[in-house]
Scaffold this active site. Structure first.
Site, PDB file in Angstrom:
ATOM      1  N   TYR A  25       0.843  -1.201   0.000  1.00 41.96           N
ATOM      2  CA  TYR A  25       0.000   0.000   0.000  1.00 41.96           C
ATOM      3  C   TYR A  25       0.878   1.250   0.000  1.00 41.96           C
ATOM      4  O   TYR A  25       0.631   2.212   0.686  1.00 41.96           O
ATOM      5  CB  TYR A  25      -0.938  -0.007   1.215  1.00 41.96           C
ATOM      6  CG  TYR A  25      -2.145   0.889   1.057  1.00 41.96           C
ATOM      7  CD1 TYR A  25      -3.172   0.557   0.183  1.00 41.96           C
ATOM      8  CD2 TYR A  25      -2.253   2.072   1.784  1.00 41.96           C
ATOM      9  CE1 TYR A  25      -4.280   1.374   0.029  1.00 41.96           C
ATOM     10  CE2 TYR A  25      -3.369   2.897   1.647  1.00 41.96           C
ATOM     11  CZ  TYR A  25      -4.373   2.538   0.773  1.00 41.96           C
ATOM     12  OH  TYR A  25      -5.474   3.344   0.621  1.00 41.96           O
ATOM     13  N   GLN A  86      10.210  -8.726  -3.128  1.00 44.61           N
ATOM     14  CA  GLN A  86       9.146  -9.570  -3.658  1.00 44.61           C
ATOM     15  C   GLN A  86       9.438 -11.071  -3.567  1.00 44.61           C
ATOM     16  O   GLN A  86       8.547 -11.857  -3.242  1.00 44.61           O
ATOM     17  CB  GLN A  86       8.844  -9.187  -5.110  1.00 44.61           C
ATOM     18  CG  GLN A  86       8.104  -7.873  -5.248  1.00 44.61           C
ATOM     19  CD  GLN A  86       7.666  -7.595  -6.673  1.00 44.61           C
ATOM     20  OE1 GLN A  86       7.715  -8.460  -7.546  1.00 44.61           O
ATOM     21  NE2 GLN A  86       7.234  -6.370  -6.912  1.00 44.61           N
ATOM     22  N   HIS A 108       5.943  -4.520 -12.656  1.00 48.97           N
ATOM     23  CA  HIS A 108       7.290  -4.417 -13.226  1.00 48.97           C
ATOM     24  C   HIS A 108       7.778  -5.845 -13.393  1.00 48.97           C
ATOM     25  O   HIS A 108       7.507  -6.717 -12.556  1.00 48.97           O
ATOM     26  CB  HIS A 108       8.196  -3.622 -12.293  1.00 48.97           C
ATOM     27  CG  HIS A 108       9.606  -3.450 -12.776  1.00 48.97           C
ATOM     28  ND1 HIS A 108       9.936  -3.248 -14.097  1.00 48.97           N
ATOM     29  CD2 HIS A 108      10.795  -3.459 -12.096  1.00 48.97           C
ATOM     30  CE1 HIS A 108      11.250  -3.121 -14.210  1.00 48.97           C
ATOM     31  NE2 HIS A 108      11.791  -3.251 -13.010  1.00 48.97           N
ATOM     32  N   GLU A 195      15.326   4.533 -16.516  1.00 51.45           N
ATOM     33  CA  GLU A 195      15.597   5.068 -15.182  1.00 51.45           C
ATOM     34  C   GLU A 195      17.064   5.446 -15.016  1.00 51.45           C
ATOM     35  O   GLU A 195      17.397   6.517 -14.498  1.00 51.45           O
ATOM     36  CB  GLU A 195      15.225   4.024 -14.122  1.00 51.45           C
ATOM     37  CG  GLU A 195      13.733   3.753 -13.998  1.00 51.45           C
ATOM     38  CD  GLU A 195      13.431   2.542 -13.147  1.00 51.45           C
ATOM     39  OE1 GLU A 195      12.247   2.334 -12.831  1.00 51.45           O
ATOM     40  OE2 GLU A 195      14.359   1.779 -12.811  1.00 51.45           O
TER      41      GLU A 195
END
Length: 334
Positions: A25, A86, A108, A195
């Site tokens: 979140y 993750q 991603h 990036e």
């Protein structure tokens, strides 16, 4: 010409009656969860016990469970925590909940493309990647607009994985702006390159270098800040609105002439070769291995660079000037 999908091409009904678990979140997580909920989907948020975001999500009307319970209850699970966290969360909380026919989604492709997460073959594996920060995804949605998204299908176990990905893209507002189909490989490698070489690494280094050159030449740091950092947004807004041609149309002829004559002196053949080397490191997995190892040893280089960069004079001068600009939106937490 690439095919773009819009709301008319997406069937939000593909996710009706299903439970969507948004794991995380933060910047992206709060935007996905709230947008999807307001689009009529049944959304639950998965967090770790004691997360500071727990009450924040509940106060927004969302149901919150620990990640393992959220994944178990869901048909469509999207991982929106940091890339480097993750794989561990997947092993502990998500993998045990993956029953045949469920959908595992990402914003991603890093962990799938570089083999940090290897899902079972009987689940869908898709990606829905907004091309903008989560706070922008949320604000655009509330304003009736959206942020463009990329979608990709890595595994299609049920035969409708793409339909589900498009439905989710529509639910978070992406189909209002356009959805482009890609692959996990293409999204991961181009995203990391953008990036590093341009959007963050390239632009940050360019602004700092310009600031240093002006200050070293005796100009006021405040003037240097305005010229090389503050005005960057104004130029990028023009580019975003109408491309380089519109930006050049909007600036003075003097500035446009300087663009043509000075640009190639700053961005040289050596710069392009350095970019090629950066891309090669991404394509071969060298960067991914370095980043994974950096996290395994508690980020010594990363943490040191955060301290060094925060102390750069452009940051001190910028903070003082921005504090006097009452119209600027204050930075939000992730």
């Amino acid at each position: 010409m690439a095919i773009m999908y819009y709301e008319k091409d997406c069937d939000l009904g593909a996710l009706k009656g299903k439970t969507v678990a948004v794991i995380g979140y933060g910047s992206q997580g709060h935007a996905h969860a709230l947008n999807a909920k307001e689009s009529g989907l049944n959304v639950i948020v998965g967090l770790y016990e004691g997360s500071k975001s727990w009450k924040k999500a509940e106060s927004s009307g969302l149901t919150v469970k620990v990640a393992a319970e959220a994944a178990k209850a869901a048909d469509f699970i999207i991982l929106l925590i940091n890339d480097e966290k993750q794989a561990k969360l997947y092993q502990e909380s998500i993998k045990p909940a993956l029953k045949a026919g469920k959908t595992l989604a990402f914003a991603h492709g890093f962990n799938i493309h570089f083999g940090q997460i290897i899902p079972p073959g009987d689940v869908n594996v898709v990606m829905i990647a907004p091309k903008g920060p989560g706070h922008t995804v949320r604000e655009q949605y509330k304003n009736g607009a959206g942020v463009p998204c990329l979608i990709a299908v890595h595994q299609d176990a049920t035969g409708d994985a793409k339909r589900l990905a498009l439905a989710y893209a529509a639910a978070i507002g992406g189909a209002r702006a356009g959805v482009l189909e890609t692959t996990f490989k293409e999204e991961t490698e181009t995203d990391l390159f953008g990036e590093q070489a341009v959007l963050c690494g390239g632009v940050s280094a360019l602004m700092k270098c310009g600031f240093e050159v002006l200050v070293e030449a005796g100009y006021q740091p405040e003037s240097a800040y305005f010229e090389v950092m503050h005005e960057m947004k104004l130029i990028i807004d023009l580019v975003n609105r109408g491309g380089l041609q519109f930006m050049r149309y909007s600036i003075s002829d003097t500035a446009e002439y300087g663009d043509y004559t000075a640009g190639p002196k700053v961005i040289t053949a050596d710069t392009k070769n350095a970019m090629r080397a950066i891309l090669k490191d991404i394509q071969t997995g060298k960067f991914a291995r370095e980043w994974i190892l950096e996290n395994q040893v508690n980020r010594p280089y990363f943490n040191r660079m955060r301290v060094i960069e925060a102390a750069h004079p452009i940051e001190k001068v910028g903070a003082e000037l921005r504090s006097m600009m009452g119209w600027l939106e204050k930075p939000q937490e992730k």
